[in-house]
Design a protein around this motif. Structure first.
Motif, PDB file in Angstrom:
ATOM      1  N   GLU A  17       0.834  -1.202   0.000  1.00 11.41           N
ATOM      2  CA  GLU A  17       0.000   0.000   0.000  1.00 11.41           C
ATOM      3  C   GLU A  17       0.867   1.249   0.000  1.00 11.41           C
ATOM      4  OE1 GLU A  17      -1.224  -2.703   2.004  1.00 11.41           O
ATOM      5  OE2 GLU A  17      -2.234  -2.940   0.118  1.00 11.41           O
ATOM      6  N   THR A  18       1.863   1.217  -0.807  1.00 10.00           N
ATOM      7  CA  THR A  18       2.757   2.370  -0.864  1.00 10.00           C
ATOM      8  C   THR A  18       2.062   3.573  -1.487  1.00 10.00           C
ATOM      9  OG1 THR A  18       3.573   1.419  -2.887  1.00 10.00           O
ATOM     10  CG2 THR A  18       4.906   1.142  -0.951  1.00 10.00           C
ATOM     11  N   SER A  19       0.964   3.296  -2.179  1.00  8.32           N
ATOM     12  CA  SER A  19       0.276   4.411  -2.819  1.00  8.32           C
ATOM     13  C   SER A  19      -0.460   5.256  -1.796  1.00  8.32           C
ATOM     14  CB  SER A  19      -0.715   3.893  -3.787  1.00  8.32           C
ATOM     15  OG  SER A  19      -0.839   2.551  -3.648  1.00  8.32           O
ATOM     16  N   MET A  20      -0.968   6.343  -2.259  1.00  7.02           N
ATOM     17  CA  MET A  20      -1.647   7.219  -1.337  1.00  7.02           C
ATOM     18  C   MET A  20      -2.936   6.614  -0.859  1.00  7.02           C
ATOM     19  SD  MET A  20      -0.533   9.419  -3.990  1.00  7.02           S
ATOM     20  CE  MET A  20       0.896   8.754  -4.422  1.00  7.02           C
ATOM     21  N   PRO A  21      -3.370   6.994   0.304  1.00  2.00           N
ATOM     22  CA  PRO A  21      -4.595   6.469   0.890  1.00  2.00           C
ATOM     23  C   PRO A  21      -5.805   6.786   0.033  1.00  2.00           C
ATOM     24  CG  PRO A  21      -3.698   8.314   2.191  1.00  2.00           C
ATOM     25  CD  PRO A  21      -2.705   7.967   1.151  1.00  2.00           C
ATOM     26  N   GLY A  22      -6.552   5.749  -0.247  1.00  2.00           N
ATOM     27  CA  GLY A  22      -7.773   5.960  -1.011  1.00  2.00           C
ATOM     28  C   GLY A  22      -7.540   5.951  -2.507  1.00  2.00           C
ATOM     29  N   SER A  23      -6.320   5.691  -2.919  1.00  3.38           N
ATOM     30  CA  SER A  23      -6.027   5.701  -4.351  1.00  3.38           C
ATOM     31  C   SER A  23      -6.085   4.313  -4.972  1.00  3.38           C
ATOM     32  CB  SER A  23      -4.644   6.284  -4.595  1.00  3.38           C
ATOM     33  OG  SER A  23      -4.727   7.671  -4.409  1.00  3.38           O
ATOM     34  N   ALA A  24      -6.739   3.413  -4.290  1.00  2.00           N
ATOM     35  CA  ALA A  24      -6.824   2.054  -4.818  1.00  2.00           C
ATOM     36  C   ALA A  24      -7.559   2.065  -6.152  1.00  2.00           C
ATOM     37  CB  ALA A  24      -7.559   1.172  -3.816  1.00  2.00           C
ATOM     38  N   SER A  25      -6.823   1.836  -7.232  1.00  2.00           N
ATOM     39  CA  SER A  25      -7.439   1.855  -8.543  1.00  2.00           C
ATOM     40  C   SER A  25      -6.933   0.684  -9.372  1.00  2.00           C
ATOM     41  CB  SER A  25      -7.105   3.171  -9.236  1.00  2.00           C
ATOM     42  OG  SER A  25      -5.710   3.360  -9.238  1.00  2.00           O
ATOM     43  N   PHE A  26      -7.426   0.584 -10.574  1.00  2.00           N
ATOM     44  CA  PHE A  26      -7.028  -0.529 -11.429  1.00  2.00           C
ATOM     45  C   PHE A  26      -5.541  -0.474 -11.746  1.00  2.00           C
ATOM     46  CE2 PHE A  26      -7.284   2.843 -14.362  1.00  2.00           C
ATOM     47  CZ  PHE A  26      -6.529   2.476 -15.455  1.00  2.00           C
ATOM     48  N   PHE A  27      -4.920   0.631 -11.469  1.00  2.00           N
ATOM     49  CA  PHE A  27      -3.478   0.761 -11.675  1.00  2.00           C
ATOM     50  C   PHE A  27      -2.740  -0.328 -10.913  1.00  2.00           C
ATOM     51  CE2 PHE A  27      -2.428   4.879 -13.725  1.00  2.00           C
ATOM     52  CZ  PHE A  27      -3.720   5.189 -14.091  1.00  2.00           C
ATOM     53  N   ARG A  48     -11.197  -4.805 -20.997  1.00  2.00           N
ATOM     54  CA  ARG A  48     -11.352  -5.220 -22.376  1.00  2.00           C
ATOM     55  C   ARG A  48     -10.875  -4.168 -23.370  1.00  2.00           C
ATOM     56  NH1 ARG A  48     -16.950  -7.721 -21.761  1.00  2.00           N
ATOM     57  NH2 ARG A  48     -17.433  -5.820 -22.801  1.00  2.00           N
ATOM     58  N   GLY A  49     -11.804  -3.556 -24.082  1.00  3.82           N
ATOM     59  CA  GLY A  49     -11.415  -2.619 -25.143  1.00  3.82           C
ATOM     60  C   GLY A  49     -10.578  -1.448 -24.663  1.00  3.82           C
ATOM     61  N   SER A  50     -10.549  -1.234 -23.370  1.00  3.01           N
ATOM     62  CA  SER A  50      -9.822  -0.075 -22.856  1.00  3.01           C
ATOM     63  C   SER A  50      -8.348  -0.370 -22.606  1.00  3.01           C
ATOM     64  CB  SER A  50     -10.459   0.386 -21.562  1.00  3.01           C
ATOM     65  OG  SER A  50     -11.824   0.593 -21.780  1.00  3.01           O
ATOM     66  N   ALA A  51      -7.704  -0.891 -23.618  1.00  3.77           N
ATOM     67  CA  ALA A  51      -6.281  -1.202 -23.469  1.00  3.77           C
ATOM     68  C   ALA A  51      -5.480   0.065 -23.203  1.00  3.77           C
ATOM     69  CB  ALA A  51      -5.787  -1.887 -24.737  1.00  3.77           C
ATOM     70  N   ARG A  52      -5.993   1.185 -23.613  1.00  2.00           N
ATOM     71  CA  ARG A  52      -5.260   2.443 -23.386  1.00  2.00           C
ATOM     72  C   ARG A  52      -5.022   2.683 -21.921  1.00  2.00           C
ATOM     73  NH1 ARG A  52      -8.352   6.863 -26.888  1.00  2.00           N
ATOM     74  NH2 ARG A  52      -8.558   5.729 -28.809  1.00  2.00           N
ATOM     75  N   MET A  53      -5.987   2.299 -21.102  1.00  2.00           N
ATOM     76  CA  MET A  53      -5.865   2.525 -19.673  1.00  2.00           C
ATOM     77  C   MET A  53      -4.683   1.751 -19.119  1.00  2.00           C
ATOM     78  SD  MET A  53      -8.342   4.553 -19.223  1.00  2.00           S
ATOM     79  CE  MET A  53      -7.563   5.114 -20.714  1.00  2.00           C
ATOM     80  N   VAL A  54      -4.463   0.548 -19.670  1.00  3.52           N
ATOM     81  CA  VAL A  54      -3.321  -0.259 -19.221  1.00  3.52           C
ATOM     82  C   VAL A  54      -2.031   0.472 -19.572  1.00  3.52           C
ATOM     83  CG1 VAL A  54      -2.148  -2.464 -19.477  1.00  3.52           C
ATOM     84  CG2 VAL A  54      -4.640  -2.360 -19.570  1.00  3.52           C
ATOM     85  N   GLY A  55      -1.967   0.965 -20.770  1.00  3.37           N
ATOM     86  CA  GLY A  55      -0.789   1.713 -21.191  1.00  3.37           C
ATOM     87  C   GLY A  55      -0.594   2.929 -20.312  1.00  3.37           C
ATOM     88  N   TRP A  56      -1.671   3.532 -19.941  1.00  4.88           N
ATOM     89  CA  TRP A  56      -1.591   4.695 -19.089  1.00  4.88           C
ATOM     90  C   TRP A  56      -1.092   4.312 -17.690  1.00  4.88           C
ATOM     91  CZ3 TRP A  56      -5.409   9.079 -20.152  1.00  4.88           C
ATOM     92  CH2 TRP A  56      -4.879  10.265 -19.646  1.00  4.88           C
ATOM     93  N   ALA A  57      -1.531   3.169 -17.259  1.00  2.00           N
ATOM     94  CA  ALA A  57      -1.066   2.670 -15.966  1.00  2.00           C
ATOM     95  C   ALA A  57       0.443   2.475 -16.026  1.00  2.00           C
ATOM     96  CB  ALA A  57      -1.761   1.349 -15.649  1.00  2.00           C
ATOM     97  N   MET A  58       0.936   2.020 -17.146  1.00  2.00           N
ATOM     98  CA  MET A  58       2.370   1.838 -17.321  1.00  2.00           C
ATOM     99  C   MET A  58       3.075   3.181 -17.221  1.00  2.00           C
ATOM    100  SD  MET A  58       2.871  -1.400 -17.912  1.00  2.00           S
ATOM    101  CE  MET A  58       1.777  -1.433 -16.516  1.00  2.00           C
ATOM    102  N   ASN A  59       2.434   4.188 -17.712  1.00  2.00           N
ATOM    103  CA  ASN A  59       3.008   5.529 -17.641  1.00  2.00           C
ATOM    104  C   ASN A  59       3.248   5.910 -16.187  1.00  2.00           C
ATOM    105  OD1 ASN A  59       3.902   7.981 -18.391  1.00  2.00           O
ATOM    106  ND2 ASN A  59       1.885   8.891 -18.590  1.00  2.00           N
ATOM    107  N   ALA A  60       2.308   5.541 -15.349  1.00  3.46           N
ATOM    108  CA  ALA A  60       2.439   5.827 -13.926  1.00  3.46           C
ATOM    109  C   ALA A  60       3.405   4.837 -13.282  1.00  3.46           C
ATOM    110  CB  ALA A  60       1.067   5.728 -13.264  1.00  3.46           C
ATOM    111  N   ALA A  61       3.611   3.726 -13.936  1.00  6.00           N
ATOM    112  CA  ALA A  61       4.498   2.688 -13.395  1.00  6.00           C
ATOM    113  C   ALA A  61       5.964   3.088 -13.522  1.00  6.00           C
ATOM    114  CB  ALA A  61       4.249   1.367 -14.124  1.00  6.00           C
TER     115      ALA A  61
END
Length: 117
Positions: free
Chosen positions: A3-13, A41-54
């Motif tokens: 839970e290194t992320s900020m509190p309440g930021s639990a997201s699909f990331f 599914r079709g929202s593969a962009r979100m995964v790529g975006w998650a990588m951006n934050a990764a």
DNA sequence: AAGCTGACTATGG
DNA sequence: GCCATAGCCAGCT
């Protein structure tokens, strides 16, 4: 999970990170595969975006093992250099030609199949 | 608050 | 077989 992320930021990331972290070395997967596994599914962009934050140093997410549906290193330019991603993959015995993963079909790692929920 | 952007994918011409 | 368009959802301006 970390839970290194900020509190309440639990997201699909975090879900994406968790899946990507389970990708074995020498294997690759696609944004769409992860997205579909997460239900996006079709929202593969979100995964790529998650990588951006990764790209944060706090994450141990091997984003270089995630490529597009064609096995092409589309996000190579986001690793701080256009050749970083390729070098990382080559260091894992993954052959890259013309920014594309060789034998992508063999190296493809599908979370929906390998993780067998 | 509303609109644009984006490391994608699928479909159509 | 390649180029153009649409759908997708979340974050940022």
């Amino acid at each position: 999970m970390r839970e290194t992320s900020m509190p309440g930021s639990a997201s699909f990331f975090e879900n994406v990170y968790d899946v990507v972290r389970q990708i074995p070395a020498g294997r690759v997967t696609s944004y769409g595969a992860i997205a579909e596994y997460l239900g996006l599914r079709g929202s593969a962009r979100m995964v790529g975006w998650a990588m951006n934050a990764a790209q944060t140093p706090d994450n141990d997410v091997p984003a270089h093992r995630v490529v597009n549906r064609n096995g092409m290193l589309t996000g190579k330019h986001h690793f701080g250099g256009p050749l970083i991603m390729q070098q990382l993959l080559e260091s894992e015995n993954i052959e890259i030609i013309d920014d594309q993963v060789v034998r992508f079909g063999e190296l493809f790692w599908d979370p929906a199949k390998e993780l067998t929920s």
